[in-house]
Design an enzyme around this catalytic site. Structure first.
Site, PDB file in Angstrom:
ATOM      1  N   GLU A   1      -0.495  10.253   1.857  1.00  0.00           N
ATOM      2  CA  GLU A   1      -0.019   8.991   1.292  1.00  0.00           C
ATOM      3  C   GLU A   1       0.953   9.298   0.169  1.00  0.00           C
ATOM      4  O   GLU A   1       0.617  10.004  -0.787  1.00  0.00           O
ATOM      5  CB  GLU A   1      -1.150   8.117   0.767  1.00  0.00           C
TER       6      GLU A   1
ATOM      7  N   ASP B   1       9.791   1.423  -3.744  1.00  0.00           N
ATOM      8  CA  ASP B   1      10.764   0.657  -4.510  1.00  0.00           C
ATOM      9  C   ASP B   1      11.899   0.206  -3.594  1.00  0.00           C
ATOM     10  O   ASP B   1      12.525   1.033  -2.928  1.00  0.00           O
ATOM     11  CB  ASP B   1      11.316   1.518  -5.643  1.00  0.00           C
TER      12      ASP B   1
ATOM     13  N   ASP C   1       7.681  -5.551   1.188  1.00  0.00           N
ATOM     14  CA  ASP C   1       7.769  -7.004   1.079  1.00  0.00           C
ATOM     15  C   ASP C   1       9.210  -7.445   0.806  1.00  0.00           C
ATOM     16  O   ASP C   1       9.438  -8.578   0.397  1.00  0.00           O
ATOM     17  CB  ASP C   1       6.825  -7.542  -0.004  1.00  0.00           C
TER      18      ASP C   1
ATOM     19  N   THR D   1      -3.362  -6.551  -0.731  1.00  0.00           N
ATOM     20  CA  THR D   1      -3.548  -6.526  -2.178  1.00  0.00           C
ATOM     21  C   THR D   1      -3.488  -7.934  -2.754  1.00  0.00           C
ATOM     22  O   THR D   1      -3.021  -8.874  -2.108  1.00  0.00           O
ATOM     23  CB  THR D   1      -2.470  -5.667  -2.846  1.00  0.00           C
ATOM     24  N   LYS D   2      -3.938  -8.068  -3.996  1.00  0.00           N
ATOM     25  CA  LYS D   2      -3.863  -9.362  -4.676  1.00  0.00           C
ATOM     26  C   LYS D   2      -2.413  -9.821  -4.789  1.00  0.00           C
ATOM     27  O   LYS D   2      -2.102 -10.997  -4.588  1.00  0.00           O
ATOM     28  CB  LYS D   2      -4.494  -9.264  -6.060  1.00  0.00           C
TER      29      LYS D   2
ATOM     30  N   GLU E   1       0.010  -9.067  -2.812  1.00  0.00           N
ATOM     31  CA  GLU E   1       0.453  -9.457  -1.479  1.00  0.00           C
ATOM     32  C   GLU E   1      -0.073 -10.838  -1.115  1.00  0.00           C
ATOM     33  O   GLU E   1       0.651 -11.662  -0.550  1.00  0.00           O
ATOM     34  CB  GLU E   1      -0.026  -8.412  -0.469  1.00  0.00           C
TER      35      GLU E   1
END
Length: 265
Positions: free
Chosen positions: A95, A170, A206, A241-242, A244
């Protein structure tokens, strides 16, 4: 990587172990003073991170001191015996840029039969993941605190990885900065060379423009094939994730791309 504890995310909490979170650990930036446009070889110096100051909390420092000797592998120019380090032979996933490590820990807990090598340059993130390792008693994670480009070149054998995760690198959203993005043909070729035949490369972003670039770059690599027609459904092992969830509620998109290395012939 965007993660649950990122204080730079809108509405993110600011507790003791989150205030030092890096905004992203998979950031490719030239060194200060470099002129990318004047130097056609700038990709040779691509980095998987951007330097970012951060405070290490008391809990993170304790985790580094107590668990670091076991779970943090020093960067070096030789390839370690990963089977000996993990104490077994198991599928191995790299990862790149795990941020504060919440997703890494969740995936490792969900997949106890796999081993995970997490690469992160920022010390608060390293401390946060070590803290989670201790709290959840995870034994299938090891950490390297160094630039992932150099780790891949020096410490990972060719054709040895069963998977690579690059979640929310990023996006470098300004057009003039797109050349700094991590997912570029030379780096993808390097990643593919370290995957076993049939192993997977999973990216998520995203930013639609970055997703489109990822799809173009990954599709162009002759050693990789897409597992979907274009973008893949989110695999069940990747946590939402929160950050997301907030974005999805606001109508923002998230794009997953899952490619596999072709078998020879």
């Amino acid at each position: 990587m965007i993660h649950d504890d990122d204080p730079n995310a809108p509405g993110a909490p600011h507790d003791d172990d989150a205030t030092a979170a890096p905004a992203s650990a998979t950031r490719a930036a030239p060194a200060a003073g470099d002129d990318d446009d004047a130097n056609p070889l700038h990709l040779r110096r691509i980095r998987s991170f951007v330097t970012r100051a951060g405070r290490v909390s008391t809990g993170q420092r304790r985790a580094i001191d107590e668990l670091g000797p076991r779970f943090v592998i020093p960067y070096g120019s030789a390839q370690p015996d990963w089977d000996a380090i993990f104490g077994r032979r198991a599928p191995r996933v790299l990862e790149i840029g795990f941020g504060m490590g919440a997703s890494t820990a969740e995936i490792a807990a969900l997949r106890p039969g796999d081993d995970f090598i997490g690469v992160e340059v920022h010390e608060p993130g390293v401390g946060a993941l070590l803290k989670l390792i201790g709290e959840q008693q995870l034994s299938n994670i090891r950490i390297i605190q160094h630039d992932a480009v150099e780790v891949l070149a020096q410490m990972i054998a060719p054709d040895s990885l069963d998977g690579v995760h690059i979640f929310f690198p990023d996006p470098w959203h300004k057009a003039r900065h797109h050349k700094r993005r991590l997912i570029q043909p030379p780096f993808v070729a390097q990643l593919a060379a370290h995957l076993k035949p049939g192993a997977y490369l999973h990216c998520a972003t995203d930013w639609q423009n970055y997703a489109e670039q990822m799809l173009e770059v990954l599709s162009a690599d002759p050693s990789l094939e897409n597992t979907a027609q274009d973008y893949a459904p989110r695999p069940g092992y990747r946590p939402v994730t929160k950050f997301e969830r907030r974005g999805l509620r606001l109508g923002h998109g998230v794009w997953d791309l899952v490619f596999r290395k072709k078998h020879a012939g």
